[in-house]
Scaffold this motif. Structure first.
Motif, PDB file in Angstrom:
ATOM      1  N   UNK A 247       0.861  -1.177   0.000  1.00 29.29           N
ATOM      2  CA  UNK A 247       0.000   0.000   0.000  1.00 29.29           C
ATOM      3  C   UNK A 247       0.891   1.218   0.000  1.00 29.29           C
ATOM      4  N   UNK A 248       0.436   2.240  -0.681  1.00 34.41           N
ATOM      5  CA  UNK A 248       1.222   3.459  -0.775  1.00 34.41           C
ATOM      6  C   UNK A 248       0.668   4.349  -1.871  1.00 34.41           C
ATOM      7  N   UNK A 249       1.447   5.346  -2.288  1.00 33.25           N
ATOM      8  CA  UNK A 249       0.993   6.260  -3.345  1.00 33.25           C
ATOM      9  C   UNK A 249       0.883   5.529  -4.680  1.00 33.25           C
ATOM     10  N   UNK A 250      -0.028   5.970  -5.530  1.00 30.41           N
ATOM     11  CA  UNK A 250      -0.213   5.342  -6.840  1.00 30.41           C
ATOM     12  C   UNK A 250       1.088   5.423  -7.644  1.00 30.41           C
ATOM     13  N   UNK A 251       1.532   4.253  -8.132  1.00 26.68           N
ATOM     14  CA  UNK A 251       2.763   4.157  -8.915  1.00 26.68           C
ATOM     15  C   UNK A 251       2.572   3.125 -10.010  1.00 26.68           C
ATOM     16  N   UNK A 252       3.273   3.274 -11.144  1.00 25.63           N
ATOM     17  CA  UNK A 252       3.130   2.320 -12.244  1.00 25.63           C
ATOM     18  C   UNK A 252       3.929   1.032 -12.015  1.00 25.63           C
ATOM     19  N   UNK A 253       3.594   0.001 -12.804  1.00 25.90           N
ATOM     20  CA  UNK A 253       4.323  -1.269 -12.776  1.00 25.90           C
ATOM     21  C   UNK A 253       5.790  -0.996 -13.083  1.00 25.90           C
ATOM     22  N   UNK A 254       6.699  -1.701 -12.398  1.00 24.37           N
ATOM     23  CA  UNK A 254       8.128  -1.552 -12.644  1.00 24.37           C
ATOM     24  C   UNK A 254       8.793  -0.502 -11.763  1.00 24.37           C
ATOM     25  N   UNK A 255       8.007   0.252 -11.007  1.00 27.32           N
ATOM     26  CA  UNK A 255       8.582   1.257 -10.118  1.00 27.32           C
ATOM     27  C   UNK A 255       9.299   0.580  -8.959  1.00 27.32           C
ATOM     28  N   UNK A 256      10.361   1.204  -8.513  1.00 28.26           N
ATOM     29  CA  UNK A 256      11.067   0.708  -7.339  1.00 28.26           C
ATOM     30  C   UNK A 256      10.479   1.386  -6.108  1.00 28.26           C
ATOM     31  N   UNK A 257      10.166   0.570  -5.111  1.00 31.02           N
ATOM     32  CA  UNK A 257       9.576   1.096  -3.883  1.00 31.02           C
ATOM     33  C   UNK A 257      10.424   0.661  -2.689  1.00 31.02           C
ATOM     34  N   UNK A 258      10.328   1.434  -1.615  1.00 38.26           N
ATOM     35  CA  UNK A 258      11.034   1.109  -0.377  1.00 38.26           C
ATOM     36  C   UNK A 258      10.002   0.839   0.703  1.00 38.26           C
ATOM     37  N   UNK A 259      10.201  -0.240   1.444  1.00 41.69           N
ATOM     38  CA  UNK A 259       9.274  -0.616   2.511  1.00 41.69           C
ATOM     39  C   UNK A 259       9.547   0.288   3.721  1.00 41.69           C
ATOM     40  N   UNK A 260       8.484   0.945   4.218  1.00 39.41           N
ATOM     41  CA  UNK A 260       8.621   1.830   5.375  1.00 39.41           C
ATOM     42  C   UNK A 260       7.908   1.295   6.609  1.00 39.41           C
ATOM     43  N   UNK A 261       6.968   0.370   6.431  1.00 45.39           N
ATOM     44  CA  UNK A 261       6.237  -0.198   7.568  1.00 45.39           C
ATOM     45  C   UNK A 261       5.551  -1.480   7.123  1.00 45.39           C
TER      46      UNK A 261
END
Length: 148
Positions: free
Chosen positions: A123-137
């Protein structure tokens, strides 16, 4: 007999017996008492003519001191605190701070990320497929992420 010139040998024999017991039943305790006995033998060698009572008191003090050296000095250095031990059975919390790639776009706050050989809900802000995300919680089985 115990206050004779060879009394230090008796203390060293006691030390060897205690250390042998340590070998048979490991746990570090008898080793350090054995070190106290060996130190008492050294003391008797350096100061011949000590009475049996003085030798027994010296042994008690030296055995206690050597055990204290182990407990407060050596033991903390032997204990290894490996990262993640406090979160051993909480795999999600081990992922905090790591980065992953979205395999399903985050739409309306929900999506999926590739974590190792599995998929996790994110869950988080809307982002497209292939985006790199960082786990915060971590909330249950859902990872809260932000754009990395």
């Amino acid at each position: 007999m115990f206050a004779s010139v060879t009394a230090h040998y008796l203390w060293w024999i006691v030390a060897l017996v205690l250390i042998a017991i340590e070998v048979l039943m490991p746990g570090f305790f008898m080793l350090w008492i054995g070190i106290g006995a060996a130190a008492t033998g050294l003391l008797v060698l350096l100061i011949p003519g000590l009475s049996l009572l003085t030798q027994a008191i010296a042994f008690g003090v030296l055995a206690f001191a050597s055990c204290a050296v182990y407990w407060y000095g050596v033991r903390p250095k032997l204990q290894r605190d490996e990262p993640g031990d406090d979160r051993l059975n909480r795999r999600g919390e081990q992922l905090i701070g790591k980065r992953y790639v979205l395999i399903e776009a985050i739409v309306n706050g929900r999506g999926k990320a590739q974590v190792g050989d599995g998929q996790w809900l994110v869950s988080g802000p809307d982002l497209p497929v292939g985006s790199t995300v960082e786990v915060v919680a971590v909330e249950g089985t859902t990872l809260t992420v932000r754009s990395a």
